[in-house]
Design a protein around this motif. Structure first.
Motif, PDB file in Angstrom:
ATOM      1  N   MET A   4      62.638 -43.896 -29.014  1.00 59.91           N
ATOM      2  CA  MET A   4      63.488 -42.768 -29.422  1.00 59.91           C
ATOM      3  C   MET A   4      63.322 -42.489 -30.919  1.00 59.91           C
ATOM      4  N   ALA A   5      63.319 -43.536 -31.729  1.00 60.82           N
ATOM      5  CA  ALA A   5      63.155 -43.358 -33.172  1.00 60.82           C
ATOM      6  C   ALA A   5      61.780 -42.767 -33.485  1.00 60.82           C
ATOM      7  N   TYR A   6      60.759 -43.266 -32.825  1.00 57.56           N
ATOM      8  CA  TYR A   6      59.409 -42.751 -33.040  1.00 57.56           C
ATOM      9  C   TYR A   6      59.311 -41.282 -32.632  1.00 57.56           C
ATOM     10  N   GLY A   7      59.949 -40.936 -31.531  1.00 57.15           N
ATOM     11  CA  GLY A   7      59.939 -39.549 -31.081  1.00 57.15           C
ATOM     12  C   GLY A   7      60.614 -38.610 -32.065  1.00 57.15           C
ATOM     13  N   VAL A   8      61.703 -39.049 -32.654  1.00 58.00           N
ATOM     14  CA  VAL A   8      62.403 -38.211 -33.632  1.00 58.00           C
ATOM     15  C   VAL A   8      61.560 -38.050 -34.891  1.00 58.00           C
ATOM     16  N   VAL A   9      61.010 -39.139 -35.405  1.00 56.86           N
ATOM     17  CA  VAL A   9      60.224 -39.079 -36.635  1.00 56.86           C
ATOM     18  C   VAL A   9      58.944 -38.287 -36.416  1.00 56.86           C
ATOM     19  N   ASP A  10      58.251 -38.540 -35.332  1.00 58.34           N
ATOM     20  CA  ASP A  10      56.996 -37.849 -35.057  1.00 58.34           C
ATOM     21  C   ASP A  10      57.227 -36.352 -34.893  1.00 58.34           C
ATOM     22  N   THR A  11      58.310 -35.976 -34.259  1.00 58.41           N
ATOM     23  CA  THR A  11      58.624 -34.562 -34.066  1.00 58.41           C
ATOM     24  C   THR A  11      58.873 -33.869 -35.394  1.00 58.41           C
ATOM     25  N   VAL A  12      59.605 -34.518 -36.271  1.00 57.35           N
ATOM     26  CA  VAL A  12      59.901 -33.928 -37.583  1.00 57.35           C
ATOM     27  C   VAL A  12      58.629 -33.790 -38.408  1.00 57.35           C
ATOM     28  N   GLU A  13      57.781 -34.798 -38.386  1.00 53.92           N
ATOM     29  CA  GLU A  13      56.532 -34.724 -39.142  1.00 53.92           C
ATOM     30  C   GLU A  13      55.658 -33.573 -38.645  1.00 53.92           C
TER      31      GLU A  13
END
Length: 85
Positions: A4-13
């Motif tokens: 979930m954390a990776y998905g949020v960060v990757d999406t923002v980047e």
């Protein structure tokens, strides 16, 4: 939780890359830089772990994270003051 954390960060980047440029070349450059950065980081951390100690690896990681966290407000402030001009 990591996913979930990776998905949020990757999406923002990716959203930032799309906002700044949005071309296929910019996505390629972004992913190339992420890959090279991950490779270099992995080599440094692996060398510290094997040559120095696991504690040195954790200390190095904590320092890098601390510098990155300290730079976030500076970068946000610089970007907001540049957009106001």
């Amino acid at each position: 939780m990591y996913g979930m954390a990776y998905g949020v960060v990757d999406t923002v980047e990716r959203a930032v890359v799309a906002e700044l440029s949005g071309t296929a070349t910019s996505y390629g450059v972004y992913h190339a830089l992420v890959g090279v950065g991950s490779l270099v980081c992995g080599l440094v951390v692996g060398w510290l772990w094997e040559s120095v100690s696991p504690w040195a690896t954790f200390g190095y990681s904590a320092c890098v994270i601390g510098v990155a966290a300290a730079l976030v407000p500076v970068l946000i402030w610089g970007r907001s003051s540049a957009s106001e001009q």
